[in-house]
Motif scaffolding. Structure first.
Motif, PDB file in Angstrom:
ATOM      1  N   GLN A 302       0.876  -1.136  -0.127  1.00  0.00           N
ATOM      2  CA  GLN A 302       0.019   0.053  -0.070  1.00  0.00           C
ATOM      3  C   GLN A 302       0.907   1.203   0.096  1.00  0.00           C
ATOM      4  O   GLN A 302       1.829   1.411   0.959  1.00  0.00           O
ATOM      5  N   LEU A 303       0.806   2.168  -1.038  1.00  0.00           N
ATOM      6  CA  LEU A 303       1.674   3.140  -1.172  1.00  0.00           C
ATOM      7  C   LEU A 303       0.855   4.469  -0.510  1.00  0.00           C
ATOM      8  O   LEU A 303       1.650   5.356   0.082  1.00  0.00           O
ATOM      9  N   ALA A 304      -0.413   4.391  -0.563  1.00  0.00           N
ATOM     10  CA  ALA A 304      -1.199   5.631  -0.004  1.00  0.00           C
ATOM     11  C   ALA A 304      -2.513   5.504   0.354  1.00  0.00           C
ATOM     12  O   ALA A 304      -2.853   4.512  -0.332  1.00  0.00           O
ATOM     13  N   ALA A 305      -3.203   6.076   0.944  1.00  0.00           N
ATOM     14  CA  ALA A 305      -4.714   6.326   1.244  1.00  0.00           C
ATOM     15  C   ALA A 305      -5.138   7.555   1.256  1.00  0.00           C
ATOM     16  O   ALA A 305      -4.584   8.568   2.133  1.00  0.00           O
ATOM     17  N   SER A 306      -6.103   7.829   0.561  1.00  0.00           N
ATOM     18  CA  SER A 306      -6.530   9.265   0.534  1.00  0.00           C
ATOM     19  C   SER A 306      -7.977   9.495   0.113  1.00  0.00           C
ATOM     20  O   SER A 306      -8.554   8.595  -0.500  1.00  0.00           O
ATOM     21  N   GLY A 307      -8.507  10.636   0.376  1.00  0.00           N
ATOM     22  CA  GLY A 307      -9.833  10.827  -0.228  1.00  0.00           C
ATOM     23  C   GLY A 307     -10.017  11.530  -1.632  1.00  0.00           C
ATOM     24  O   GLY A 307     -10.850  11.722  -2.209  1.00  0.00           O
ATOM     25  N   LYS A 308      -8.810  11.701  -2.212  1.00  0.00           N
ATOM     26  CA  LYS A 308      -8.473  12.091  -3.479  1.00  0.00           C
ATOM     27  C   LYS A 308      -8.575  10.854  -4.253  1.00  0.00           C
ATOM     28  O   LYS A 308      -7.653  10.014  -4.528  1.00  0.00           O
ATOM     29  N   LYS A 309      -9.097  10.794  -5.702  1.00  0.00           N
ATOM     30  CA  LYS A 309      -9.264  10.062  -6.750  1.00  0.00           C
ATOM     31  C   LYS A 309      -8.203  10.493  -7.546  1.00  0.00           C
ATOM     32  O   LYS A 309      -8.386  11.318  -8.386  1.00  0.00           O
ATOM     33  N   LEU A 310      -6.959   9.633  -7.843  1.00  0.00           N
ATOM     34  CA  LEU A 310      -6.171   9.816  -8.835  1.00  0.00           C
ATOM     35  C   LEU A 310      -6.299   8.639 -10.083  1.00  0.00           C
ATOM     36  O   LEU A 310      -6.385   7.771  -9.579  1.00  0.00           O
ATOM     37  N   PRO A 314       1.702   6.358 -14.266  1.00  0.00           N
ATOM     38  CA  PRO A 314       3.247   6.645 -13.492  1.00  0.00           C
ATOM     39  C   PRO A 314       3.521   8.228 -13.085  1.00  0.00           C
ATOM     40  O   PRO A 314       4.226   8.252 -12.053  1.00  0.00           O
ATOM     41  N   TYR A 315       2.769   9.125 -13.782  1.00  0.00           N
ATOM     42  CA  TYR A 315       3.158  10.441 -13.436  1.00  0.00           C
ATOM     43  C   TYR A 315       2.558  10.701 -12.101  1.00  0.00           C
ATOM     44  O   TYR A 315       3.066  11.697 -11.267  1.00  0.00           O
ATOM     45  N   ASN A 316       1.681  10.071 -11.338  1.00  0.00           N
ATOM     46  CA  ASN A 316       0.954  10.311 -10.155  1.00  0.00           C
ATOM     47  C   ASN A 316       1.869   9.539  -9.075  1.00  0.00           C
ATOM     48  O   ASN A 316       1.611   9.686  -8.011  1.00  0.00           O
ATOM     49  N   PHE A 317       2.621   8.864  -9.276  1.00  0.00           N
ATOM     50  CA  PHE A 317       3.121   7.779  -8.556  1.00  0.00           C
ATOM     51  C   PHE A 317       4.707   7.585  -8.581  1.00  0.00           C
ATOM     52  O   PHE A 317       5.080   6.565  -8.730  1.00  0.00           O
ATOM     53  N   LYS A 318       5.240   8.798  -8.778  1.00  0.00           N
ATOM     54  CA  LYS A 318       6.700   8.696  -9.096  1.00  0.00           C
ATOM     55  C   LYS A 318       7.181   7.846 -10.015  1.00  0.00           C
ATOM     56  O   LYS A 318       8.282   7.352  -9.945  1.00  0.00           O
ATOM     57  N   LEU A 320       6.157   4.892 -10.854  1.00  0.00           N
ATOM     58  CA  LEU A 320       5.727   3.470 -10.668  1.00  0.00           C
ATOM     59  C   LEU A 320       4.524   3.342 -11.790  1.00  0.00           C
ATOM     60  O   LEU A 320       3.628   3.831 -11.942  1.00  0.00           O
ATOM     61  N   LYS A 321       4.628   1.996 -12.211  1.00  0.00           N
ATOM     62  CA  LYS A 321       3.636   1.485 -13.053  1.00  0.00           C
ATOM     63  C   LYS A 321       2.957   0.585 -12.572  1.00  0.00           C
ATOM     64  O   LYS A 321       3.265  -0.266 -11.501  1.00  0.00           O
ATOM     65  N   GLU A 322       1.867   0.226 -13.022  1.00  0.00           N
ATOM     66  CA  GLU A 322       0.719  -0.760 -12.804  1.00  0.00           C
ATOM     67  C   GLU A 322       0.482  -0.722 -11.215  1.00  0.00           C
ATOM     68  O   GLU A 322       0.268  -1.724 -10.607  1.00  0.00           O
ATOM     69  N   VAL A 323       0.328   0.796 -10.888  1.00  0.00           N
ATOM     70  CA  VAL A 323      -0.412   0.876  -9.683  1.00  0.00           C
ATOM     71  C   VAL A 323      -2.118   0.414  -9.643  1.00  0.00           C
ATOM     72  O   VAL A 323      -2.556   0.876 -10.826  1.00  0.00           O
ATOM     73  N   GLN A 324      -2.378  -0.155  -8.794  1.00  0.00           N
ATOM     74  CA  GLN A 324      -3.858   0.023  -8.638  1.00  0.00           C
ATOM     75  C   GLN A 324      -4.716   0.497  -7.675  1.00  0.00           C
ATOM     76  O   GLN A 324      -4.106   0.732  -6.552  1.00  0.00           O
ATOM     77  N   ARG A 325      -5.669   0.922  -7.798  1.00  0.00           N
ATOM     78  CA  ARG A 325      -6.519   1.811  -7.020  1.00  0.00           C
ATOM     79  C   ARG A 325      -7.849   1.092  -6.505  1.00  0.00           C
ATOM     80  O   ARG A 325      -8.492   0.271  -7.308  1.00  0.00           O
ATOM     81  N   LYS A 326      -8.170   0.966  -5.166  1.00  0.00           N
ATOM     82  CA  LYS A 326      -9.267   0.503  -4.538  1.00  0.00           C
ATOM     83  C   LYS A 326     -10.055   1.441  -3.772  1.00  0.00           C
ATOM     84  O   LYS A 326      -9.438   2.193  -3.159  1.00  0.00           O
ATOM     85  N   GLN A 327     -11.411   1.203  -3.951  1.00  0.00           N
ATOM     86  CA  GLN A 327     -12.283   2.252  -3.329  1.00  0.00           C
ATOM     87  C   GLN A 327     -12.877   1.650  -2.054  1.00  0.00           C
ATOM     88  O   GLN A 327     -13.585   0.332  -2.236  1.00  0.00           O
ATOM     89  N   VAL A 328     -12.944   2.099  -0.911  1.00  0.00           N
ATOM     90  CA  VAL A 328     -13.838   1.861   0.387  1.00  0.00           C
ATOM     91  C   VAL A 328     -14.542   3.072   0.817  1.00  0.00           C
ATOM     92  O   VAL A 328     -13.868   3.908   1.266  1.00  0.00           O
ATOM     93  N   GLN A 329     -15.863   3.073   0.414  1.00  0.00           N
ATOM     94  CA  GLN A 329     -16.660   4.157   0.754  1.00  0.00           C
ATOM     95  C   GLN A 329     -15.960   5.506  -0.007  1.00  0.00           C
ATOM     96  O   GLN A 329     -15.878   5.437  -1.170  1.00  0.00           O
ATOM     97  N   SER A 330     -15.628   6.494   0.880  1.00  0.00           N
ATOM     98  CA  SER A 330     -14.972   7.890   0.291  1.00  0.00           C
ATOM     99  C   SER A 330     -13.435   7.632   0.322  1.00  0.00           C
ATOM    100  O   SER A 330     -12.816   8.514   0.028  1.00  0.00           O
ATOM    101  N   ILE A 331     -12.996   6.537   0.443  1.00  0.00           N
ATOM    102  CA  ILE A 331     -11.461   6.452   0.595  1.00  0.00           C
ATOM    103  C   ILE A 331     -10.747   5.556  -0.586  1.00  0.00           C
ATOM    104  O   ILE A 331     -11.562   4.565  -0.760  1.00  0.00           O
ATOM    105  N   TYR A 332      -9.776   6.302  -1.098  1.00  0.00           N
ATOM    106  CA  TYR A 332      -9.007   5.588  -2.349  1.00  0.00           C
ATOM    107  C   TYR A 332      -7.796   5.003  -1.788  1.00  0.00           C
ATOM    108  O   TYR A 332      -7.062   5.697  -1.168  1.00  0.00           O
TER     109      TYR A 332
END
Length: 381
Positions: A302-310, A314-318, A320-332
């Motif tokens: 887990q790289l990060a957890a935030s209320g912002k949907k990114l 790679p440009y959003n994660f320094k 890194l390629k193949e980053v996955q995003r999962k959502q729980v309620q309002s948290i990504y």
């Protein structure tokens, strides 16, 4: 006996001593219970800036938080570790939570550092520190045990000021880590969006009070008393109300997710999101390790957890390629790598920790998060 063996044995004994007591799950006869733990108190003022004391600030925030919960969530039981200016030993705070068979433990604190310009909130979960800065925060909060009678016996020789004492947290496998992270991320999101505070993120460190609890637990640093503006904000009734309201909303959302038995859901990435930002990528980013097997159990980082949907580009994660995003309620939540090999995921974490010092390993069974300990047990031949 050599020094390394002494350290290991001491860590093992402390780990056994601090092992949490199992508690019963919610039943129709047992209300959802939240422990509010205002740090310090009595002879322990905590951090002090001019005449502003940490113990007073967090008590006021805690009382406001409890009132918001009682008024808006009547089916939730609130228990305080202290509701007045008294000293409560650290181990007693955890005992109160465990004996109450609580569902959530929130320890409230205010930060302090030697750089007055630093501001912002951060919420900690249990684990080994990934940066020296996180270690210093843990040392500061754990130092309260030095005010307790016979603390050396109570904590089996644990020295809060010695970095070596924190080795034991490398062996910690917190059964409630995923839920704790959910709560911490929700609190940070509310601090940013509800209270307008600077978000310093969700972090891990070795806090004794979290180690002794047997439920999802977080330690909140509501701001820096070492910053004049933030100290005055936390001292004000308005500031305390905003901070308490933000934490209340996070508790409300977390309980709602529990009640709804919310499932994790992979979020598809859209072309519009990919075009949101343009940031130069690092030239040589790490490549994720992927190792499959016949099991549904796997590890990720887990790289990060935030209320912002990114966008997961790679440009959003320094880089890194193949980053996955999962959502729980309002948290990504943003994950990197997928493997059924614990050794491989540890190597990958070491590769990315220079980019994300607070990144940590998590485990899944299918789409369901599980504890690392449980994953390792199930993967045994």
């Amino acid at each position: 006996m050599n020094t390394s063996l002494k350290i290991y044995l001491t860590s093992f004994l402390i780990l056994i001593l601090f092992a949490p007591v199992a508690h019963a799950k919610n039943t129709p006869d047992k209300p959802f219970t939240v422990i509010i733990d205002p740090g310090h108190g009595g002879k322990d003022p905590g951090a002090v800036f001019k005449q502003i004391k940490e113990k007073d600030i967090v008590l006021n925030i805690g009382l406001k938080l409890g009132q918001y919960i009682k008024e808006n969530l009547p089916d939730v039981k609130v228990v305080y570790t202290r509701d007045k200016d008294v000293f409560v030993p650290l181990h007693r705070r955890a005992d109160i939570a465990n004996k109450s068979k609580a569902d959530l433990f929130i320890s409230l604190h205010a930060n302090y550092c030697g750089t007055p310009a630093i501001t912002g909130t951060e919420t900690f979960v249990l684990g080994l520190h990934r940066t020296e800065e996180n270690l210093e925060v843990a040392k500061k909060e754990n130092a309260v045990i030095l005010m307790e009678d016979d603390y050396s016996s109570t904590y089996q020789g644990f020295d809060p000021n010695s970095s070596e004492s924190y080795i034991m947290f490398e062996m910690v496998q917190d059964e409630h880590l995923t839920q704790s992270i959910d709560v911490a991320a929700a609190i940070q999101g509310q601090f940013k969006n509800r209270a307008g505070r600077k978000d310093r993120g969700v972090k891990q460190a070795g806090f004794l009070v979290l180690r002794r609890t047997s439920m999802p637990s977080v330690l909140v640093e509501a701001g820096f008393l070492s910053n004049n503006g933030e100290a005055n904000y936390m001292k004000s009734s308005t500031g305390q109300s905003h901070l308490a309201s933000a934490i209340y909303r996070a508790v409300r959302d977390y309980k709602k997710a529990i009640d709804n038995k919310s499932n994790y859901k992979l979020v598809a990435q859209t072309t519009q999101e990919l075009a949101q930002e343009t940031i130069k990528q690092p030239e040589t980013p790490p490549t994720p390790t992927v190792k499959t097997s016949n099991t549904d159990i796997f590890f990720s980082i887990q790289l990060a957890a935030s209320g912002k949907k990114l966008a997961t580009a790679p440009y959003n994660f320094k880089g890194l390629k193949e980053v996955q995003r999962k959502q729980v309620q309002s948290i990504y939540k943003y994950y990197y790598g997928k493997t059924s090999s614990f050794e491989s995921i540890k190597q990958l974490r070491n590769q990315v920790k220079s980019l994300y010092p607070d990144a940590f390993i998590v485990a899944f069974e299918g789409e369901k998060p599980i504890s690392i300990n449980k994953a390792l047990r199930k993967l045994k031949p």
